[in-house]
Design an enzyme around this catalytic site. Structure first.
Site, PDB file in Angstrom:
ATOM      1  N   ARG A  40       0.870  -1.177   0.000  1.00 29.47           N
ATOM      2  CA  ARG A  40       0.000   0.000   0.000  1.00 29.47           C
ATOM      3  C   ARG A  40       0.907   1.227   0.000  1.00 29.47           C
ATOM      4  NH1 ARG A  40      -2.107   0.236   5.581  1.00 29.47           N
ATOM      5  NH2 ARG A  40      -0.617   1.913   5.802  1.00 29.47           N
ATOM      6  N   HIS A  67      -2.978   4.242   5.393  1.00 25.37           N
ATOM      7  CA  HIS A  67      -4.211   3.445   5.482  1.00 25.37           C
ATOM      8  C   HIS A  67      -5.403   4.223   4.925  1.00 25.37           C
ATOM      9  CE1 HIS A  67      -7.525   1.141   7.150  1.00 25.37           C
ATOM     10  NE2 HIS A  67      -7.868   2.145   7.927  1.00 25.37           N
ATOM     11  N   TYR A 126       5.017   4.405  11.307  1.00 25.42           N
ATOM     12  CA  TYR A 126       5.262   2.967  11.437  1.00 25.42           C
ATOM     13  C   TYR A 126       6.049   2.349  10.272  1.00 25.42           C
ATOM     14  CZ  TYR A 126       0.855   3.018   8.756  1.00 25.42           C
ATOM     15  OH  TYR A 126      -0.117   3.265   7.831  1.00 25.42           O
TER      16      TYR A 126
END
Lengths: 344, 388
Positions: free
Chosen positions: B280, B284, B293
């Site tokens: 990705r 998100h 992260y």
């Protein structure tokens, strides 16, 4: 049909007959769950269906309740009419996400373009000496979830009629079967069609006060009304039959006649269906009431072990004690007086 | 005792299907390495024994829809920044998976998407405004699932896997050869419903393709916290479901593997599990900060594996695409985005009284009462506005 004689039968047999007649009447109906095939269900509600209709129409599944209900969602999307069995009330909890997030909402989420008509049969409540996790009154969880109909029979004829109506219904129905009434028997003419889902029934007319009950509490209310005659009270009993949709009209008409009402439920009382019924009656009947609407319920405890369940379950005495507090002499209920400062 | 399966895996040849026929589990295992047909520069790798190359026409169509899909994704992200969408989960970087998977199924097959499949749904031909209805917030599902054979975008993770199993079984039960293609992510494979969905499909031999886009992160949680399995495709064997893993940024391989999986299911062989290794590229959603992260070097490394440029390079090399064709497709993508932008800039009509529709087939007496109450509230509010 009118000449069919009444025969003595049980609620379990009436439910079994309703499933068999629905399978025979509609090819889209399929019945599945845990142990519903060869065994006929732990309560024998599906007894004989596998032999009569074959394993396409009545079949066992993997032991997974979310899977059973989710699978039913897919089957309903494909045009079938699933009827699933949760083995016991508390064993249905793994399926709750499927029920609350999908079964209840799919019609609304898709503006009516998808619907998932299905029946989720749940043997519920106690009074059978069951060990833990087998006796929960789980109706409030479902009743609090918009999009579900929630139905619970108290008589043999209603068991047959309401289950057939639930299977025919275009909405998902959580069909709550009071376990302690499975083997109660009555004279009944099957196939019976009583009334559509959403109609309460006056089981007993009374002048002095109205007991409002559903499912396993109905026989308790009827027994209490009978016993009350000795104390000089003429009590009526309304059987709600359908928790959602709720029949405000029938319930409030009765309460307006008597001016006093007690809601009797087996479930724990706090934030329960009994609380909702009491609030609705109070809101709608205030000027006809001579007393606050009182509730009789199970205790607000996890369902007790078998040797203590009689303490938990509302019985005739608890109902009559509550009826006694319906302001017959227009005095404050001493239990709810504010405590005096410094009082011993 | 852990050494035995390792030895089997190490020993597995590139085509597992010819090996150790006596071990029934072996036939279910994925190949040790993800299937790849194009390298990162778009050069054709040696022919794969199990996967014939898709036709040039299919690959060109795949490319076209990926280019349009990426432009759609960029436009949706921009609409979010402008406040036109409440939230948007991007699938940038996953174009090969999004488009390749839906190209592998028919219009009459059913697709079960998650919230990240907006691109897959537009690639399936669903109006992008209807696809974005959920994220714009004027209703939940904007398209007609029954007409498009596409379930509403599913937010509760993995719950739709069981629906796919039931739908596929129900279709077969009624004599139709429908396949259900269900999308899920790596995080969702940890949910109990994933287990139940794959297991039900296997036990009932339902024609379902479970397509796991392993994009390495469930919001912030890396794959290592989801599973200790060698890869997610190995989850199939425990259910008796054959599985494959594929390079999810290799569009040719994704289309080839999905096509084979769909054929397997349609032929009555039961479900199939495919894990696509992808990434990705965006956070998100627009509300997420991926820099908390994962580091930039990791993201940059994946930029070199871009699926769109990879397929474009291959098609150009094969003489199936030239500058004019690339420009025409880019122009089509721009027009698609412009049309979407224009229509999303119009405020959607919302009717508060429609809230009471479709809760039940017929409104309950209680809902009719509440509808009247809201109608009166709205009328009173209009009168107040009128007085002001």
């Amino acid at each position: 049909m009118a000449d069919t004689p009444a025969v003595k039968t049980t609620m379990a047999k009436a439910l079994n007959a309703a499933l068999a007649d629905a399978l025979a009447a509609d090819d889209r109906v399929v019945v599945f769950g845990e142990d519903v095939g060869q065994l006929g269900g732990v309560f024998r509600i599906t007894d004989g269906l596998l032999a009569r209709f074959g394993d396409r129409r009545c079949f066992d599944t993997p032991l997974a309740e979310a899977g059973i209900v989710g699978f039913a969602v897919g089957l309903a999307m494909s045009g079938l009419r699933p009827v699933v069995e949760m083995q016991f009330d508390a064993f249905a909890y793994p399926a709750f996400e499927q029920i609350a997030s999908h079964v209840a909402k799919l019609r609304n989420r898709t503006r009516g373009r998808l619907s998932v008509p299905m029946v989720i049969r749940v043997p519920y409540a106690g009074g059978i000496g069951g060990v833990e996790h087998h006796c929960d009154s789980s109706e409030a969880y479902y009743a609090h979830t918009p999009g579900l109909k929630v139905v619970t029979p108290a008589t043999v004829s209603d068991a047959y009629s309401l289950l057939r109506a639930a299977i025919d219904d275009d909405d998902p129905v959580v069909f709550l079967e009071p376990k302690k009434l499975y083997f109660s028997s009555a004279e009944a003419v099957l196939p019976a069609r009583t009334e559509p889902i959403g109609r309460a029934v006056v089981r007993r007319a009374g002048r002095d006060a109205t007991l409002i009950a559903y499912g396993p509490a109905v026989p308790v209310a009827l027994e209490a009304a009978e016993a009350a005659r000795e104390e000089g009270w003429d009590l009526g009993v309304v059987d709600c039959r359908s928790i959602v949709p709720f029949d405000d009209a029938t319930v409030t008409a009765e309460v307006r006649r008597t001016g006093r009402a007690v809601v009797v439920t087996e479930a724990q009382g706090f934030a329960g269906v009994g609380a909702e019924i009491a609030a609705r009656v109070q809101e709608r009947c205030f000027h006809a009431l001579h007393a606050p609407v009182l509730r009789v319920s199970g205790l607000d405890i996890p369902y007790p072990p078998p040797m203590l369940e009689h303490t938990h379950l509302p019985g005739v005495d608890r109902v009559l004690d509550t009826v006694a507090r319906l302001q017959w002499d227009d005095q404050p209920d001493p239990r709810w007086l504010p405590r005096m400062e410094g009082a011993a | 005792m852990t050494t035995a399966p390792r030895a089997v895996r190490r020993a597995a040849p590139r085509s597992r299907r010819s090996a150790t026929p006596t071990d029934p589990a072996h036939a279910l295992l994925p190949a040790v390495e993800p299937v790849r047909m194009l390298d990162e520069t778009g050069s054709r790798l040696p022919a794969h024994p199990d996967y014939p190359e898709p036709s040039t026409a299919d690959l060109r169509e795949l490319y076209r829809r990926m280019v349009v899909g990426r432009r759609f994704d960029v436009q949706a992200t921009a609409l979010t920044k402008q406040g036109r969408l409440a939230v948007y989960p991007s699938s940038r970087g996953q174009e090969a998976c999004q488009v390749g998977a839906v190209l592998a199924v028919r219009d009459t097959d059913w697709v079960f998407p998650t919230y990240r499949e907006s691109m897959a749904l537009t690639a399936r031909g669903i109006d992008p405004v209807e696809v974005l209805t959920l994220l714009r917030g004027d209703w939940h599902c904007g398209y007609d699932p029954a007409a498009r054979h596409t379930a509403p975008q599913c937010t509760p993770l993995a719950t739709q896997t069981v629906h796919a199993a039931g739908l596929a079984y129900g279709e077969a039960y009624q004599g139709r050869d429908t396949v259900a293609l269900v999308f899920i992510g790596d995080g969702a494979t940890s949910e109990g419903d994933f287990h139940e969905g794959v297991n039900f499909a296997a036990v009932f031999k339902a024609p379902v393709v479970f397509f796991v886009q392993n994009n390495r992160y469930a919001i912030s949680v890396p794959l290592s916290r989801q599973t200790a399995a060698p890869s997610l495709a190995y989850k199939g064997v425990g259910y008796g479901v054959p599985a494959e893993q594929v390079d999810g940024n290799d569009p040719m391989a994704v289309l080839a593997v999905l096509t084979r999986a769909v054929a397997h299911a349609r032929a009555g062989n039961g479900p199939y599990l495919v894990e696509a290794h992808t990434y990705r590229m965006e956070a998100h959603t627009n509300a997420d900060d991926a820099s908390r992260y994962r580091d930039g070097a990791e993201v940059e490394a994946w930029r070199d594996r871009d699926p769109v440029t990879r397929l474009e390079a291959y098609l150009r090399g094969a003489g199936a695409l030239d500058d004019a064709a690339v420009a025409a497709i880019a122009a089509e993508a721009e027009a698609y985005a412009a049309d979407l932008r224009e229509r999303m800039n119009l405020a959607p009509a919302v009717d508060p009284l429609s809230l009471f529709d479709h809760v039940y087939a017929e409104p309950t007496p209680q809902l009719r009462e509440q509808r009247e109450q809201v109608r009166a509230e709205l009328a009173a509010a209009r009168d107040t506005e009128g007085d002001a």
